[in-house]
Write an enzyme that holds these catalytic residues in place. Structure first.
Site, mmCIF file in Angstrom:
data_model
loop_
_atom_site.group_PDB
_atom_site.id
_atom_site.type_symbol
_atom_site.label_atom_id
_atom_site.label_comp_id
_atom_site.label_asym_id
_atom_site.label_seq_id
_atom_site.Cartn_x
_atom_site.Cartn_y
_atom_site.Cartn_z
ATOM 1 N N LYS A 170 0.842 -1.209 0.000
ATOM 2 C CA LYS A 170 0.000 0.000 0.000
ATOM 3 C C LYS A 170 0.880 1.264 0.000
ATOM 4 O O LYS A 170 0.643 2.187 -0.784
ATOM 5 C CB LYS A 170 -0.934 -0.001 1.228
ATOM 6 N N THR A 171 1.880 1.299 0.884
ATOM 7 C CA THR A 171 2.778 2.453 0.929
ATOM 8 C C THR A 171 3.531 2.579 -0.397
ATOM 9 O O THR A 171 3.711 3.682 -0.924
ATOM 10 C CB THR A 171 3.797 2.276 2.083
ATOM 11 N N ASP B 49 -1.160 6.658 6.315
ATOM 12 C CA ASP B 49 -1.177 5.238 6.637
ATOM 13 C C ASP B 49 -2.079 5.034 7.861
ATOM 14 O O ASP B 49 -2.273 5.980 8.644
ATOM 15 C CB ASP B 49 0.262 4.790 6.951
ATOM 16 N N THR C 115 -5.395 -1.257 7.230
ATOM 17 C CA THR C 115 -5.436 -2.714 7.363
ATOM 18 C C THR C 115 -6.843 -3.143 7.772
ATOM 19 O O THR C 115 -7.123 -4.341 7.833
ATOM 20 C CB THR C 115 -4.445 -3.177 8.452
ATOM 21 N N ARG D 168 6.555 -7.988 1.651
ATOM 22 C CA ARG D 168 7.467 -7.574 2.729
ATOM 23 C C ARG D 168 8.089 -8.793 3.415
ATOM 24 O O ARG D 168 9.261 -8.792 3.774
ATOM 25 C CB ARG D 168 6.756 -6.705 3.762
HETATM 26 P P1 ADP Z 1 2.217 -1.900 3.184
HETATM 27 O O1 ADP Z 1 2.240 -0.397 3.075
HETATM 28 O O2 ADP Z 1 1.020 -2.508 2.515
HETATM 29 O O3 ADP Z 1 2.396 -2.396 4.588
HETATM 30 P P2 ADP Z 1 4.699 -1.723 1.703
HETATM 31 O O4 ADP Z 1 4.259 -0.900 0.562
HETATM 32 O O5 ADP Z 1 5.489 -1.037 2.780
HETATM 33 O O6 ADP Z 1 3.460 -2.487 2.358
HETATM 34 O O7 ADP Z 1 5.521 -2.961 1.099
HETATM 35 C C1 ADP Z 1 6.536 -3.626 1.825
HETATM 36 C C2 ADP Z 1 7.707 -3.921 0.928
HETATM 37 O O8 ADP Z 1 7.334 -4.946 -0.004
HETATM 38 C C3 ADP Z 1 8.161 -2.721 0.096
HETATM 39 O O9 ADP Z 1 9.239 -2.069 0.698
HETATM 40 C C4 ADP Z 1 8.572 -3.303 -1.228
HETATM 41 O O10 ADP Z 1 9.960 -3.541 -1.234
HETATM 42 C C5 ADP Z 1 7.852 -4.648 -1.298
HETATM 43 N N1 ADP Z 1 6.722 -4.643 -2.242
HETATM 44 C C6 ADP Z 1 5.442 -4.326 -1.946
HETATM 45 N N2 ADP Z 1 4.656 -4.472 -3.027
HETATM 46 C C7 ADP Z 1 5.447 -4.889 -4.022
HETATM 47 C C8 ADP Z 1 5.201 -5.232 -5.401
HETATM 48 N N3 ADP Z 1 3.970 -5.195 -5.922
HETATM 49 N N4 ADP Z 1 6.259 -5.600 -6.154
HETATM 50 C C9 ADP Z 1 7.504 -5.692 -5.615
HETATM 51 N N5 ADP Z 1 7.790 -5.398 -4.326
HETATM 52 C C10 ADP Z 1 6.781 -5.005 -3.534
#
Ligand code: ADP
Length: 362
Positions: free
Chosen positions: A82-83, A127, A176, A235
């Site tokens: 998401k981030t 977030d 979430t 992640r």
């Molecule tokens: P969330 O915000 O949903 O908790 P993040 O965006 O922080 O998740 O993602 C965590 C890590 O996973 C990121 O730092 C990135 O390296 C990896 N990641 C997330 N989505 C992808 C994707 N679609 N393709 C490749 N790597 C990804």
């Protein structure tokens, strides 16, 4: 629009997923590793193709017509990207991204200073948006709708209302817990999307991409093994890759193959379906202490001395997805597949659990 871009550092936030398997001393190294692997463009973002296709259309329409992008909300368990999407969207739009989180914006003045620091067309990422205080959330509505912020100057009968006009900005929200968002807030997003756990093929591609970026040598079997045990979550894949890299460096001159990946992950207590110690403890409590359920989440949380929120946001979504537990009106139950996963005989009352852990994710 070709202004100089900046990205604000994220305000402090608690991500339950971050608290698992990562010792505090190691956190900064882990976060730097994840950030370095973050995709920067739609083309680098692996999987979630239907979402990406939709976003590409919106971004293109906005860019070609000089429109500000609509407000978007992304929902889903921690670590699904998401981030990352917020960074990708800001990059693709060529605008600044300001990063904050629900708990960090703890009063109206904080929201005012955040909103007034935005430039025309900027994106604001919030977030854990379900954790905004109600008074902050109410003040976000006119900002999202009419790009204005109402302030009161002075106190009592002499207080004066002043309306500040804000630049047109795009709010990118992440949560979430979509179910905890109020209807008025949900209504103000032009687009809400629930991210899914990644398919195995996408997870393999993510592991290979991360290995290539960090100059780790990995063969097909090694990538498959890490992908399979990463709970459909990028992640976690990146985190496990880092751990396995360490074992490979010490025991196998740095090359990750299927054997070293499997033996390292066994030693890290990540099982063949990607369940870790907390997941297994959760399942074991339901199967053994509560006789398979139904049992309320509070009782399970108390038995494990764990936060209810961690179980609801981090543990349960995946176990539900792969059919090891089910939710009923009277509480959580272990499915036949859940018992089988724990090496226990299932009672006849246990539901089958649908596709089970050998379903499409594995
Ligand atoms: P969330 O915000 O949903 O908790 P993040 O965006 O922080 O998740 O993602 C965590 C890590 O996973 C990121 O730092 C990135 O390296 C990896 N990641 C997330 N989505 C992808 C994707 N679609 N393709 C490749 N790597 C990804």
């Amino acid at each position: 629009m070709s202004r100089k871009r900046h990205i604000d550092p994220p305000a402090a936030s608690i991500d339950p997923e971050d608290s698992r398997e990562v010792a505090p001393a190691e956190r900064s190294g882990e976060q730097a590793w994840q950030a370095a692997l973050r995709p920067q463009s739609f083309d680098q973002y692996i999987g979630q193709r239907d979402l990406i296709d939709n976003l590409k259309v919106s971004v293109r329409a906005a860019r070609e017509n000089g429109w500000a992008l609509d407000h978007f909300l992304f929902a889903g368990p921690p670590g699904l990207g998401k981030t990352t999407l917020a960074h990708v969207i800001a990059n693709e739009m060529g605008v600044n991204l300001h990063v904050s989180s629900g708990p960090a914006i703890d009063h109206k003045g904080m929201l005012a200073s955040l909103l007034t620091s935005l430039g025309e067309g900027d994106a604001l990422f919030i977030d854990e948006i379900h954790r905004l205080a109600p008074v902050v959330e109410e003040n976000l509505y006119p900002a999202m709708e009419d790009f204005r912020f109402d302030l009161f100057i002075g106190e009592g009968p002499h207080a004066k209302a002043v309306t500040m006009q804000l630049p047109r900005f795009t709010l990118l929200g992440a949560t979430t817990r979509m179910g905890l968002l109020s209807a008025p807030l949900l209504d103000r997003f032009g687009f809400c999307w629930q991210l899914r756990y990644y398919e195995q093929a996408d997870m393999i591609a993510i592991v290979k991409r991360s290995a290539a970026l960090t100059k780790v040598t990995i063969d097909q079997d090694g990538a498959v093994e890490i992908a399979r045990r990463s709970r459909g979550t990028p992640r976690i894949a990146n985190r496990l890759l880092r751990r396995v890299r360490d074992f490979a460096a010490v025991e196998r001159d740095g090359v990750i193959d299927g054997d070293i990946a499997a033996s390292s992950l066994d030693r890290l207590a990540v099982d063949h379906a990607g369940l870790d110690m907390l997941d297994r403890a959760y399942l074991s409590v339901i199967c053994e202490r509560f006789d398979g359920g139904p049992v309320g989440i509070e009782a399970v949380a108390a038995s494990l001395s764990e936060e209810r929120g961690t179980l609801e946001e981090v543990v349960e979504p995946f176990l539900l997805q792969v059919g090891l537990i089910a939710r009923t009106p009277r509480g959580r139950v272990a499915t036949a597949a859940g018992y089988q996963h724990m090496g226990l005989a299932a009672p006849s009352k246990a539901p089958s659990g649908g596709q089970g852990p050998q379903g499409r994710l594995f």
